[in-house]
Design an enzyme around this catalytic site. Structure first.
Site, PDB file in Angstrom:
ATOM      1  N   HIS A   1       0.838  -1.202   0.000  1.00  0.00           N
ATOM      2  CA  HIS A   1       0.000   0.000   0.000  1.00  0.00           C
ATOM      3  C   HIS A   1       0.874   1.253   0.000  1.00  0.00           C
ATOM      4  CE1 HIS A   1      -2.873   3.071   1.169  1.00  0.00           C
ATOM      5  NE2 HIS A   1      -2.134   3.332   2.235  1.00  0.00           N
TER       6      HIS A   1
ATOM      7  N   ASP B   1       7.042  21.026 -26.594  1.00  0.00           N
ATOM      8  CA  ASP B   1       6.915  19.718 -25.971  1.00  0.00           C
ATOM      9  C   ASP B   1       7.953  19.684 -24.858  1.00  0.00           C
ATOM     10  OD1 ASP B   1       6.871  16.783 -25.526  1.00  0.00           O
ATOM     11  OD2 ASP B   1       5.632  16.816 -27.325  1.00  0.00           O
TER      12      ASP B   1
ATOM     13  N   TRP C   1       6.873   0.404   3.962  1.00  0.00           N
ATOM     14  CA  TRP C   1       7.510   1.001   2.791  1.00  0.00           C
ATOM     15  C   TRP C   1       8.910   1.499   3.094  1.00  0.00           C
ATOM     16  CZ3 TRP C   1       8.650   6.251   1.149  1.00  0.00           C
ATOM     17  CH2 TRP C   1       8.550   7.190   2.161  1.00  0.00           C
TER      18      TRP C   1
ATOM     19  N   SER D   1      13.025   5.915 -13.580  1.00  0.00           N
ATOM     20  CA  SER D   1      11.939   6.663 -14.200  1.00  0.00           C
ATOM     21  C   SER D   1      11.870   8.077 -13.639  1.00  0.00           C
ATOM     22  CB  SER D   1      10.630   5.921 -13.968  1.00  0.00           C
ATOM     23  OG  SER D   1       9.542   6.768 -14.149  1.00  0.00           O
ATOM     24  N   SER D   2      11.956   8.200 -12.310  1.00  0.00           N
ATOM     25  CA  SER D   2      11.865   9.527 -11.699  1.00  0.00           C
ATOM     26  C   SER D   2      13.027  10.407 -12.107  1.00  0.00           C
ATOM     27  CB  SER D   2      11.864   9.421 -10.172  1.00  0.00           C
ATOM     28  OG  SER D   2      10.727   8.781  -9.737  1.00  0.00           O
TER      29      SER D   2
ATOM     30  N   HIS E   1      12.880  12.270   3.706  1.00  0.00           N
ATOM     31  CA  HIS E   1      12.259  13.544   4.011  1.00  0.00           C
ATOM     32  C   HIS E   1      12.128  14.457   2.787  1.00  0.00           C
ATOM     33  CE1 HIS E   1      10.185  16.398   6.378  1.00  0.00           C
ATOM     34  NE2 HIS E   1      10.844  17.295   5.673  1.00  0.00           N
TER      35      HIS E   1
ATOM     36  N   GLU F   1      11.679  13.423  -0.025  1.00  0.00           N
ATOM     37  CA  GLU F   1      10.603  12.774  -0.769  1.00  0.00           C
ATOM     38  C   GLU F   1       9.226  13.317  -0.366  1.00  0.00           C
ATOM     39  OE1 GLU F   1      10.282  10.712  -3.213  1.00  0.00           O
ATOM     40  OE2 GLU F   1       8.190  10.105  -2.968  1.00  0.00           O
TER      41      GLU F   1
ATOM     42  N   TYR G   1       8.537  16.248   0.431  1.00  0.00           N
ATOM     43  CA  TYR G   1       8.347  17.526  -0.257  1.00  0.00           C
ATOM     44  C   TYR G   1       8.270  17.355  -1.760  1.00  0.00           C
ATOM     45  CZ  TYR G   1       8.218  19.731   4.074  1.00  0.00           C
ATOM     46  OH  TYR G   1       7.788  20.077   5.320  1.00  0.00           O
TER      47      TYR G   1
ATOM     48  N   SER H   1      -1.597  26.951  -5.862  1.00  0.00           N
ATOM     49  CA  SER H   1      -1.241  28.339  -6.169  1.00  0.00           C
ATOM     50  C   SER H   1      -1.812  28.811  -7.499  1.00  0.00           C
ATOM     51  CB  SER H   1       0.279  28.507  -6.181  1.00  0.00           C
ATOM     52  OG  SER H   1       0.818  28.103  -4.957  1.00  0.00           O
TER      53      SER H   1
ATOM     54  N   HIS I   1      14.548  13.403  12.167  1.00  0.00           N
ATOM     55  CA  HIS I   1      13.353  13.501  13.000  1.00  0.00           C
ATOM     56  C   HIS I   1      12.491  12.256  12.859  1.00  0.00           C
ATOM     57  CE1 HIS I   1      11.402  15.892   9.474  1.00  0.00           C
ATOM     58  NE2 HIS I   1      11.137  14.621   9.338  1.00  0.00           N
ATOM     59  N   HIS I   2      12.847  11.376  11.922  1.00  0.00           N
ATOM     60  CA  HIS I   2      12.159  10.082  11.838  1.00  0.00           C
ATOM     61  C   HIS I   2      12.835   9.047  12.727  1.00  0.00           C
ATOM     62  CE1 HIS I   2       9.630  11.283   8.405  1.00  0.00           C
ATOM     63  NE2 HIS I   2      10.666  12.022   8.065  1.00  0.00           N
TER      64      HIS I   2
ATOM     65  N   THR J   1       6.802  27.089   5.229  1.00  0.00           N
ATOM     66  CA  THR J   1       5.494  26.492   4.965  1.00  0.00           C
ATOM     67  C   THR J   1       4.397  27.439   5.406  1.00  0.00           C
ATOM     68  OG1 THR J   1       6.546  24.382   5.451  1.00  0.00           O
ATOM     69  CG2 THR J   1       4.174  24.361   5.198  1.00  0.00           C
TER      70      THR J   1
ATOM     71  N   LYS K   1       3.707  30.138   2.946  1.00  0.00           N
ATOM     72  CA  LYS K   1       2.843  29.734   1.844  1.00  0.00           C
ATOM     73  C   LYS K   1       1.383  29.755   2.267  1.00  0.00           C
ATOM     74  CE  LYS K   1       4.297  27.111  -1.313  1.00  0.00           C
ATOM     75  NZ  LYS K   1       4.945  28.045  -2.230  1.00  0.00           N
TER      76      LYS K   1
ATOM     77  N   ARG L   1       1.301   1.522  15.162  1.00  0.00           N
ATOM     78  CA  ARG L   1       0.965   1.328  13.750  1.00  0.00           C
ATOM     79  C   ARG L   1       1.507  -0.009  13.287  1.00  0.00           C
ATOM     80  NH1 ARG L   1       5.422   5.089  10.616  1.00  0.00           N
ATOM     81  NH2 ARG L   1       4.453   4.238   8.759  1.00  0.00           N
TER      82      ARG L   1
HETATM   83  C1  HEM Z   1       5.403  21.364   8.663  1.00  0.00           C
HETATM   84  C2  HEM Z   1       5.690  20.323   7.984  1.00  0.00           C
HETATM   85  C3  HEM Z   1       6.031  18.932   8.538  1.00  0.00           C
HETATM   86  C4  HEM Z   1       6.614  18.564   9.698  1.00  0.00           C
HETATM   87  C5  HEM Z   1       7.112  19.481  10.788  1.00  0.00           C
HETATM   88  C6  HEM Z   1       6.677  17.104   9.718  1.00  0.00           C
HETATM   89  C7  HEM Z   1       7.220  16.326  10.734  1.00  0.00           C
HETATM   90  C8  HEM Z   1       7.235  14.939  10.761  1.00  0.00           C
HETATM   91  C9  HEM Z   1       7.840  14.143  11.760  1.00  0.00           C
HETATM   92  C10 HEM Z   1       8.590  14.691  12.973  1.00  0.00           C
HETATM   93  C11 HEM Z   1       7.637  12.826  11.445  1.00  0.00           C
HETATM   94  C12 HEM Z   1       8.150  11.617  12.212  1.00  0.00           C
HETATM   95  C13 HEM Z   1       7.120  11.054  13.096  1.00  0.00           C
HETATM   96  C14 HEM Z   1       7.533   9.742  13.690  1.00  0.00           C
HETATM   97  O1  HEM Z   1       7.864   8.806  12.949  1.00  0.00           O
HETATM   98  O2  HEM Z   1       7.505   9.649  14.942  1.00  0.00           O
HETATM   99  C15 HEM Z   1       6.903  12.793  10.239  1.00  0.00           C
HETATM  100  C16 HEM Z   1       6.495  11.634   9.602  1.00  0.00           C
HETATM  101  C17 HEM Z   1       5.997  11.602   8.318  1.00  0.00           C
HETATM  102  N1  HEM Z   1       5.709  12.701   7.534  1.00  0.00           N
HETATM  103 FE1  HEM Z   1       5.837  14.659   8.107  1.00  0.00          FE
HETATM  104  N2  HEM Z   1       6.145  16.631   8.582  1.00  0.00           N
HETATM  105  C18 HEM Z   1       5.742  17.718   7.821  1.00  0.00           C
HETATM  106  C19 HEM Z   1       5.176  17.671   6.565  1.00  0.00           C
HETATM  107  C20 HEM Z   1       4.996  16.506   5.819  1.00  0.00           C
HETATM  108  C21 HEM Z   1       4.593  16.474   4.446  1.00  0.00           C
HETATM  109  C22 HEM Z   1       4.343  17.699   3.575  1.00  0.00           C
HETATM  110  C23 HEM Z   1       4.512  15.167   4.094  1.00  0.00           C
HETATM  111  C24 HEM Z   1       4.131  14.539   2.770  1.00  0.00           C
HETATM  112  C25 HEM Z   1       3.489  15.094   1.783  1.00  0.00           C
HETATM  113  C26 HEM Z   1       4.860  14.370   5.239  1.00  0.00           C
HETATM  114  C27 HEM Z   1       4.883  12.991   5.254  1.00  0.00           C
HETATM  115  C28 HEM Z   1       5.288  12.232   6.309  1.00  0.00           C
HETATM  116  C29 HEM Z   1       5.321  10.792   6.297  1.00  0.00           C
HETATM  117  C30 HEM Z   1       4.988   9.872   5.122  1.00  0.00           C
HETATM  118  C31 HEM Z   1       5.751  10.393   7.559  1.00  0.00           C
HETATM  119  C32 HEM Z   1       5.830   8.992   8.096  1.00  0.00           C
HETATM  120  C33 HEM Z   1       6.964   8.239   7.656  1.00  0.00           C
HETATM  121  C34 HEM Z   1       6.959   6.845   8.220  1.00  0.00           C
HETATM  122  O3  HEM Z   1       7.423   6.674   9.340  1.00  0.00           O
HETATM  123  O4  HEM Z   1       6.521   5.921   7.511  1.00  0.00           O
HETATM  124  N3  HEM Z   1       5.150  15.209   6.277  1.00  0.00           N
HETATM  125  N4  HEM Z   1       6.675  14.106   9.839  1.00  0.00           N
HETATM  126 CU   LIG Z   2      10.412  13.960   7.589  1.00  0.00          CU
END
Ligand code: HEM
Ligand SMILES: [Cu+2]
Lengths: 536, 282
Positions: A82, A111, A147, A174-175, A258, A260, A262, A273, A307-308, A333, A336, A455
């Site tokens: 997923h 093009d 993932w 591809s990317s 990370h 990714e 963005y 926008s 931070h992950h 952010t 914006k 989770r």
């Molecule tokens: C102000 C903006 C953001 C902040 C401060 C932020 C912060 C964080 C933090 C600290 C985590 C880790 C949480 C943990 O695993 O304990 C996290 C996880 C995640 N964030 Fe964000 N994030 C932001 C924006 C975004 C955006 C824009 C996306 C995607 C479009 C995103 C997608 C994700 C994903 C996919 C995870 C989980 C990853 C995983 O463990 O599988 N985040 N974020």
């Molecule tokens: Cu992150």
């Protein structure tokens, strides 16, 4: 921005385009950015359905505590596929599809810069999709790591893991090719007079997203290559016994991971926008600050990855650094978000479906940003790491953020693509069903996470049952609503009210100066920009 | 505006992208089968290579025809330059992942495994680099820097010089100098590769240094191996350029293919300098 293009549509049958294969061969051999964009979008939708069915399997299993329908191993495989399919198969190709369709039109190019390679970027996706989905049916099943593919689990899995690794390699190629194409197109194929700071915002977001992709996809390729050699060739990158470290993988993965997020978010920002100014009938507020915000988000996104990983064992100094750096991202952010709101201030707004989705994006993405800020606080994240709170956070940013923005884009540009208006009533139904069911599905997950539900588990303690049931009901509602979306799109393709060249009163940009549907070849010679004021 | 210069170039439809995807699909699934010791693996990989070669010949053949046929204007040339630069940037990032892994194990994971808190788990382990980790029982000798690697450094550096000399020849219209410079560059590349093969054999037979020699073996062989692969690709591309020169291709003011390959070659050169310093020397 106005343009005269005496040589635009009229030259669609000019020389150099004498033989065009018909039927299936048209799609296989095409070098046309619109054909390729269409294929990207349909592929993305198909993957969205596949990934969606997997999500519903997950939610069905979680409807009640205890094991109902699937075995834990299979549950983990669904979680992994997923995630991979939604990120790499649905969201990313959708925005590449928009880029293909719209970028050349927006900047007045004939093009994409490398039209043949463009087609290859697309045709690499199906083999990767096949590898991923087929991996469910090999002995041992698909990868069950999530993932993020963390070792040591990813070192121990069966054949399905190898298939996932090669799928990631192919998706990465591809990317990278797609991004090189997009970045080169933007840098080199702009019509005379289209300076960088006059470019529509969608082009800016893609220029920077392309840069991010070229920078981090090779790093992911390196990471999964190390997993592959650790699995089969006896290397010790991620094995402490040989001097390596499983945490090393997490560093490399999140150095990709990370940026990714963005890569997924920036093009979504770009779409919003365009839509908000169009339906507020005002130019975007703070164009220049928007551009700088995108660029700073992209740069900071390279230095916040850990931070992950707050709980893997990091020195306090490291935790503090990554915490502050992450919080810093909220500044651009926020710029914006404020700019979008200021764009609407005193605008004469109407609420057609694209605008509804853009507003849905604005509200819900901001909630996702806030929960991200909560998570960025190390002391809090120690409690919340790997709970449903994180699941709620990233679904607010990825589904209500990126996906809603993609819906806004489809409704906004559908008249340009098909020459027909979509059914506005059904479009609004799609929006309201989606936003309500989305919140039913994901809002309770915040509470589950705060209460401690982990989770990636198929079973849970009894006290989590109520919110999980609510969430599952919402998820099925959301899934079913998307069938309505398919219906609305098909209906618009087959017919409907004829769309004017500029169906939205407040829309600006070169793409609205060509007829709807846009001719097969938009500009064979550069359009001339006649008016200098304003931005798209 | 001048009609000729302002007309855009868009290539005709082509089936090579699909062929290329089929090739990669065969290569990937063949590799999966092979690595899991399933019978048809090697044959599928072989088939993938054949299809890939067919695609490369066909696709690049088409591009060369278009270029020599004068269908590429200045704008296309600039696009190629951007494209190649970004491609090389992506390669830099690929190597960065492996260099990052090397720095991580040298600075963090190996010293950490020898730290006081790990003594119960891995008694007596010390963190001297090169290290194959606490569980690696055999003896091995690390690869020295001053023998073959130093010679290889000099070889690659001079190959960069000969290539630039060839480029001067091309720009000045001295085809003899161009050919000689290219041949010298290719020869230096091939000597480099043979010495690397010799070094690998030496490592396996005399030094007991293998890919499986803990994290030192992993980083050593993966970094030098991927670099060697890039030298091989670069030398192949130089060979193609040489054949094209023989066939009379390239003009003093229109030869981006040559320059692209030269950029690539210099990039591979620079990667080697980093390798020499942090993998072999320090
Ligand atoms: C102000 C903006 C953001 C902040 C401060 C932020 C912060 C964080 C933090 C600290 C985590 C880790 C949480 C943990 O695993 O304990 C996290 C996880 C995640 N964030 Fe964000 N994030 C932001 C924006 C975004 C955006 C824009 C996306 C995607 C479009 C995103 C997608 C994700 C994903 C996919 C995870 C989980 C990853 C995983 O463990 O599988 N985040 N974020
Ligand atoms: Cu992150």
């Amino acid at each position: 921005m106005e343009a005269t293009h005496a040589h635009g549509a009229g030259h669609a049958h000019g020389d150099g385009h004498s033989h065009h294969p018909k039927g299936i061969m048209r799609w296989i051999t095409t070098t046309n950015h619109k054909d390729i964009g269409t294929m990207y979008l349909w592929f993305s939708f198909a993957m969205f359905m596949v990934g969606g069915v997997m999500a519903l399997i997950i939610r069905a299993e979680l409807f009640q505590p205890g094991l109902q329908y699937v075995q834990p191993e299979f549950f983990n495989q669904m979680i992994t596929l997923h995630g991979l399919i939604m990120v790499f198969g649905a969201i990313m190709p959708a925005f590449v599809g928009f880029a293909n369709w719209m970028l050349p039109m927006m900047i007045g190019a004939p093009d994409m810069a490398f039209a043949r390679m463009n087609n290859w970027s697309f045709w690499l996706l199906p083999p990767a999709g096949i590898l991923l989905t087929a991996s469910m049916f090999v002995p041992g099943g698909a990868a069950g790591t999530g993932w993020t593919l963390y070792p040591p689990l990813s070192i121990q899995m069966g054949i399905g893991m190898d298939m996932a690794i090669f799928a990631v390699h192919i998706l990465g190629m591809s990317s990278i090719m797609g991004s090189i194409n997009i970045v080169t197109t933007i840098l080199n194929l702009r019509a005379p007079g289209m300076t960088l700071m006059r470019m529509p915002m969608f082009c800016w977001t893609w220029l920077i997203t392309g840069f991010l992709l070229i920078a981090v996809m090779p790093v992911l390729a390196g990471a999964v290559t190390m997993i592959l050699t650790d699995r089969h060739f006896g290397t010790s990158f991620f094995s402490a016994a040989g001097g390596g470290d499983p945490v090393l993988f997490q560093h490399i993965f999140w150095f990709f991971g990370h940026p990714e997020v963005y890569i997924i978010a920036l093009p979504a920002f770009g779409v919003v926008s365009h839509v908000i100014p169009a339906f507020a009938r005002k130019p975007i507020f703070g164009y220049t600050s928007m551009v700088y915000a995108i660029a700073s988000i992209a740069l900071i996104s390279f230095i916040v990855w850990a931070h992950h990983m707050y709980v893997v064992g990091m020195p306090v100094a490291g935790q503090l650094y990554f915490m502050y750096a992450t919080i810093l991202i909220a500044v651009p952010t926020g710029v914006k978000v404020f700019n979008w709101v200021a764009t609407m201030w005193r605008g004469s707004m109407t609420f057609e479906t694209p605008m509804l989705f853009a507003l849905g994006f604005l509200f819900l993405f901001t909630i996702g940003g806030f929960t991200g800020l909560v998570l960025s606080n190390t002391a809090i994240d120690v409690q919340l790491q790997d709970t449903y709170y994180v699941v709620a956070h990233f679904h607010y940013v990825m589904v209500a953020g990126a996906l809603f923005s993609a819906f806004a884009a489809v409704y906004y540009w559908l008249p340009k693509w098909t020459g027909h208006m979509y059914d506005e009533t059904l479009g609004k139904w799609h929006f309201w069903l989606s936003i309500v069911s989305f919140n039913i599905a994901f809002f309770p997950q915040h509470f589950l996470g705060l209460a401690g539900m982990p989770r990636r588990i198929p079973d849970y303690a009894l006290q989590f049952a109520d919110f999980n049931q609510v969430s599952t009901i919402g998820a099925f509602g959301f899934g079913l609503s998307q069938l309505l979306f398919l219906y609305v799109v098909l209906k618009a393709i087959r017919g409907g009210e004829k769309a004017a060249a500029k169906p939205w009163e407040g829309a600006t940009g070169l793409e609205w100066t060509v007829p709807s549907p846009a001719p097969y070849h938009t500009f064979e010679e550069p359009p001339v920009l006649t008016e200098a004021k304003g931005h798209a | 505006m001048n009609q000729q210069a302002s007309r855009y170039f868009v290539p005709d439809p082509s089936h090579f992208p699909l062929v290329g995807s089929a090739a990669l699909f065969l290569l990937a699934s063949g590799a999966v089968l092979w690595m899991n010791k399933l019978a048809p693996g090697p044959y599928v990989v072989l088939a993938g290579f054949v299809v890939l070669l067919f695609m490369l010949f066909g696709w690049f053949g088409r591009v060369i025809d278009e270029s020599e046929g004068g269908r590429y204007n200045k704008q296309v040339d600039v696009s190629f330059r951007w494209g190649m630069s970004w491609f090389i940037f992506s390669e830099v990032m690929f190597f960065a992942a492996f260099f990052g892994a090397l720095f991580y194990v040298r600075v963090l994971s190996v010293p950490d495994l020898a730290s006081a808190e790990q003594q119960l788990l891995w008694p007596g382990f010390n963190a001297d680099w090169p290290s194959a980790g606490p569980k690696f029982a055999e003896q091995f000798t690390p690869m020295g820097a001053m023998g073959i690697p130093l010679i290889n450094t000099l070889l690659l550096l001079s190959s960069g010089a000969t290539l630039t000399w060839a480029h001067w020849g091309l720009v000045a219209g001295k085809r003899g100098q161009l050919k000689l410079g290219l041949m010298l560059t290719i020869a230096l590349g091939l000597i480099f590769l043979s010495l690397q093969v010799y070094e690998y054999v030496h490592a396996y037979q005399d030094l007991n240094l293998k890919l499986t020699t803990g994290v030192y073996g992993s980083t050593f062989f993966m970094l030098t191996g991927f670099h060697g692969l890039h030298v091989t690709i670069g030398a192949t591309m130089l060979l193609v350029i040489l054949f094209r020169v023989m066939a009379g291709h390239f003009k003093p003011d229109h030869h981006f293919a040559f320059e692209a390959v030269a950029w690539y070659w210099h990039f591979v050169d620079v990667v080697w300098l980093f390798l020499f310093v942090v993998v072999y020397w320090l």
